[in-house]
Design a protein around this motif. Structure first.
Motif, PDB file in Angstrom:
ATOM      1  N   PRO A  19       0.738  -1.204   0.163  1.00 16.13           N
ATOM      2  CA  PRO A  19      -0.159   0.108   0.039  1.00 16.13           C
ATOM      3  C   PRO A  19       0.846   1.467  -0.207  1.00 16.13           C
ATOM      4  O   PRO A  19       1.959   1.330   0.399  1.00 16.13           O
ATOM      5  CB  PRO A  19      -0.732  -0.046   1.422  1.00 16.13           C
ATOM      6  CG  PRO A  19       0.040  -0.852   2.408  1.00 16.13           C
ATOM      7  CD  PRO A  19       0.719  -1.753   1.416  1.00 16.13           C
ATOM      8  N   SER A  20       0.151   2.342  -0.290  1.00 16.51           N
ATOM      9  CA  SER A  20       0.998   3.845  -0.058  1.00 16.51           C
ATOM     10  C   SER A  20       0.358   4.363   1.134  1.00 16.51           C
ATOM     11  O   SER A  20      -0.325   3.479   1.979  1.00 16.51           O
ATOM     12  CB  SER A  20       0.090   4.675  -1.322  1.00 16.51           C
ATOM     13  OG  SER A  20       0.781   5.876  -1.077  1.00 16.51           O
ATOM     14  N   SER A  46      -5.756   2.215   1.973  1.00 10.92           N
ATOM     15  CA  SER A  46      -6.380   0.815   1.679  1.00 10.92           C
ATOM     16  C   SER A  46      -6.473   0.543   0.230  1.00 10.92           C
ATOM     17  O   SER A  46      -6.282  -0.557  -0.451  1.00 10.92           O
ATOM     18  CB  SER A  46      -7.666   0.682   2.259  1.00 10.92           C
ATOM     19  OG  SER A  46      -8.384  -0.359   1.668  1.00 10.92           O
ATOM     20  N   ARG A  47      -6.914   1.400  -0.572  1.00  9.35           N
ATOM     21  CA  ARG A  47      -7.302   1.296  -2.025  1.00  9.35           C
ATOM     22  C   ARG A  47      -6.094   1.866  -3.139  1.00  9.35           C
ATOM     23  O   ARG A  47      -6.341   1.446  -4.019  1.00  9.35           O
ATOM     24  CB  ARG A  47      -8.554   2.413  -2.371  1.00  9.35           C
ATOM     25  CG  ARG A  47      -9.594   1.547  -1.729  1.00  9.35           C
ATOM     26  CD  ARG A  47     -11.027   1.837  -2.029  1.00  9.35           C
ATOM     27  NE  ARG A  47     -12.290   1.406  -1.217  1.00  9.35           N
ATOM     28  CZ  ARG A  47     -12.993   2.144  -0.515  1.00  9.35           C
ATOM     29  NH1 ARG A  47     -13.070   3.490  -0.843  1.00  9.35           N
ATOM     30  NH2 ARG A  47     -13.961   1.521   0.298  1.00  9.35           N
ATOM     31  N   SER A  48      -5.208   2.754  -2.282  1.00 11.17           N
ATOM     32  CA  SER A  48      -3.882   3.110  -3.094  1.00 11.17           C
ATOM     33  C   SER A  48      -2.906   2.149  -2.908  1.00 11.17           C
ATOM     34  O   SER A  48      -2.236   2.193  -1.957  1.00 11.17           O
ATOM     35  CB  SER A  48      -3.619   4.577  -2.923  1.00 11.17           C
ATOM     36  OG  SER A  48      -4.872   5.145  -2.779  1.00 11.17           O
ATOM     37  N   PHE A  49      -2.595   1.194  -3.722  1.00 12.25           N
ATOM     38  CA  PHE A  49      -1.598   0.166  -3.689  1.00 12.25           C
ATOM     39  C   PHE A  49      -1.020   0.003  -5.019  1.00 12.25           C
ATOM     40  O   PHE A  49      -1.379   0.107  -6.096  1.00 12.25           O
ATOM     41  CB  PHE A  49      -1.892  -1.173  -2.935  1.00 12.25           C
ATOM     42  CG  PHE A  49      -3.099  -1.734  -3.643  1.00 12.25           C
ATOM     43  CD1 PHE A  49      -3.039  -2.929  -4.464  1.00 12.25           C
ATOM     44  CD2 PHE A  49      -4.554  -1.389  -3.157  1.00 12.25           C
ATOM     45  CE1 PHE A  49      -3.837  -3.438  -5.092  1.00 12.25           C
ATOM     46  CE2 PHE A  49      -5.364  -2.255  -3.821  1.00 12.25           C
ATOM     47  CZ  PHE A  49      -5.085  -3.185  -4.695  1.00 12.25           C
ATOM     48  N   THR A  50       0.203  -0.910  -4.831  1.00 10.71           N
ATOM     49  CA  THR A  50       0.881  -1.162  -5.993  1.00 10.71           C
ATOM     50  C   THR A  50       1.228  -2.762  -6.069  1.00 10.71           C
ATOM     51  O   THR A  50       1.386  -3.393  -4.914  1.00 10.71           O
ATOM     52  CB  THR A  50       2.259  -0.755  -6.057  1.00 10.71           C
ATOM     53  OG1 THR A  50       2.369   0.594  -6.081  1.00 10.71           O
ATOM     54  CG2 THR A  50       3.337  -1.153  -7.288  1.00 10.71           C
ATOM     55  N   SER A 121       4.161   2.945  -2.291  1.00 13.00           N
ATOM     56  CA  SER A 121       3.663   1.534  -2.504  1.00 13.00           C
ATOM     57  C   SER A 121       4.746   0.861  -3.598  1.00 13.00           C
ATOM     58  O   SER A 121       5.068  -0.287  -3.472  1.00 13.00           O
ATOM     59  CB  SER A 121       2.263   1.641  -3.158  1.00 13.00           C
ATOM     60  OG  SER A 121       2.229   2.490  -4.285  1.00 13.00           O
ATOM     61  N   GLY A 122       5.077   1.636  -4.638  1.00 14.33           N
ATOM     62  CA  GLY A 122       6.223   1.063  -5.644  1.00 14.33           C
ATOM     63  C   GLY A 122       7.416   0.249  -5.050  1.00 14.33           C
ATOM     64  O   GLY A 122       7.684  -0.756  -5.252  1.00 14.33           O
ATOM     65  N   MET A 123       8.115   1.267  -4.254  1.00 16.24           N
ATOM     66  CA  MET A 123       9.346   0.807  -3.781  1.00 16.24           C
ATOM     67  C   MET A 123       9.141  -0.132  -2.830  1.00 16.24           C
ATOM     68  O   MET A 123       9.990  -1.169  -2.717  1.00 16.24           O
ATOM     69  CB  MET A 123      10.213   2.114  -3.151  1.00 16.24           C
ATOM     70  CG  MET A 123      10.485   2.921  -4.159  1.00 16.24           C
ATOM     71  SD  MET A 123      11.537   2.123  -5.628  1.00 16.24           S
ATOM     72  CE  MET A 123      11.898   3.270  -6.847  1.00 16.24           C
TER      73      MET A 123
END
Ligand code: PMV
Length: 360
Positions: A19-20, A46-50, A121-123
């Motif tokens: 998640p972010s 919760s909804r912002s994730f990679t 989230s990406g890293m």
């Protein structure tokens, strides 16, 4: 990768969801070694994730060390170089998989240029893939506390705020005398230090402008090195953190609102007072802030805002006033959003392993 089996061995596929997070106490300024000048505190979204999948093989000696990175199915050479550089700089942590041929496929749930930082989230998703495979190959995979601590440490080295994405709920990064187990090197879960009230918090992200930022966060951290208000900022962040830690044990939404807004406005005032000064807010940002504050004064409902290093506004509120806030958004705020866009997010869980497979 078309074939599943390499010449001399196995193909590993590992996929993580990470998640972010949104900072309440802001990390702004760093020391050598990607260490923060002040502690920061965030909640996980919760909804912002990679979601990132790593495919590793030892197909042939020729392929060893190859790395392909794809974002939403498109190969991205710039990111591939960045990841390779990161692995080279931290090779003692990746002694085994750095000799594999790696293919990495990554996708964000939130749209491109939506104003949500994808680096956290990406890293963290990338580090989770690399580290879990490294551990699986060298020691046998165990997703224990030590694993997440190391993943947080290594995520920090990839992008500071990413080290707070390894846990759900509220996370602290940076040493604070108030919490003896805190560290500048990795994030820690606040867990029992947070009342269940705050686990029901919402973050509605109003996308006011999705354009490229004129000044990067890296440049902002750099400017803090010589900033005339540096020491004042360090004192303020520590004081705000102590106050927030106290508030998070209670259910005091109004006190929470004061700290969240003070931190957001301080972050942007540090940009204004840098040399050269700059600002990332847009006229709409100020209009939206004014409406939120008027609404809070008029109704007594504790909706507040925070800002990242950008123009978009994060509306923070407890789920019990969701209906009122939705009316506020529809009636007064959505007209400032680019193409009417906003993202309804909330406090979420930590990363999840989606799958880990080996093909002979
Ligand atoms: O982790 P970075 O280098 O992208 O910096 C993040 C800075 C802020 O988002 C503004 C604050 C924070 O603590 O996340």
């Amino acid at each position: 990768m078309s074939e599943k089996t390499g010449n001399n061995g196995k193909v590993y596929r590992i996929k993580w969801h990470s998640p972010s997070n949104i900072a309440l106490i802001k990390y702004w300024g760093k020391r050598a070694g990607q260490l923060p000048i002040n502690p920061s505190l965030s909640f996980t979204l919760s909804r912002s994730f990679t979601e990132t999948e790593l495919i590793a093989s030892t197909k042939s000696a020729h392929d060893a060390g190859n790395l392909i990175f794809k974002l939403d199915g498109e190969e991205n050479e710039r990111f591939a170089l960045r990841i390779r550089k990161y692995m080279d700089m931290n090779q003692e942590h990746f002694p085994t998989i750095r000799n594999y041929s790696l293919e990495i496929n990554s996708a964000n749930t939130f749209p491109h240029s939506s104003g949500i930082a994808s680096s956290a989230s990406g890293m963290s998703a990338l580090v989770l893939c690399l580290l879990s495979l490294e551990w699986q190959l060298s020691t046998g995979i165990v997703l224990n506390d030590e694993f997440y601590k190391r993943a947080s440490y290594l995520s920090r080295l990839a992008s500071g705020s990413a080290c707070r994405s390894l846990y759900g709920g509220f996370v602290l990064w940076g040493s604070s005398v108030t919490l003896p187990n805190s560290s500048d090197e990795y994030g820690i879960l606040l867990g029992e230090n947070v009342s269940s009230h705050f686990l029901d918090y919402r973050d509605t992200i109003l996308i006011l402008s999705s354009g490229e930022k004129s000044t990067s966060s890296s440049a902002g951290h750099e400017a803090m090195k010589t900033h005339p208000f540096q020491q004042g900022r360090i004192n303020q962040a520590n004081q705000n953190l102590d106050n927030l830690l106290e508030i998070l044990r209670s259910d005091n939404d109004q006190a929470f609102a004061n700290i969240a807004e003070n931190e957001a406005l301080s972050l942007h005032s540090l940009m204004l007072s840098s040399n050269p000064g700059y600002f990332l807010m847009k006229p709409e940002t100020l209009k939206v802030i004014e409406i939120i504050r008027n609404f809070r004064n008029d109704t007594g409902l504790a909706v507040s805002f925070t800002l990242d290093a950008g123009p978009n506004v994060h509306l923070l509120y407890h789920k019990s006033i969701e209906t009122d806030v939705r009316q506020l958004i529809n009636g007064e705020l959505v007209k400032f959003c680019e193409n009417g866009r906003f993202i309804e997010d909330q406090v979420g869980d930590g990363p999840k392993l989606i799958h880990s497979e080996i093909y002979e």
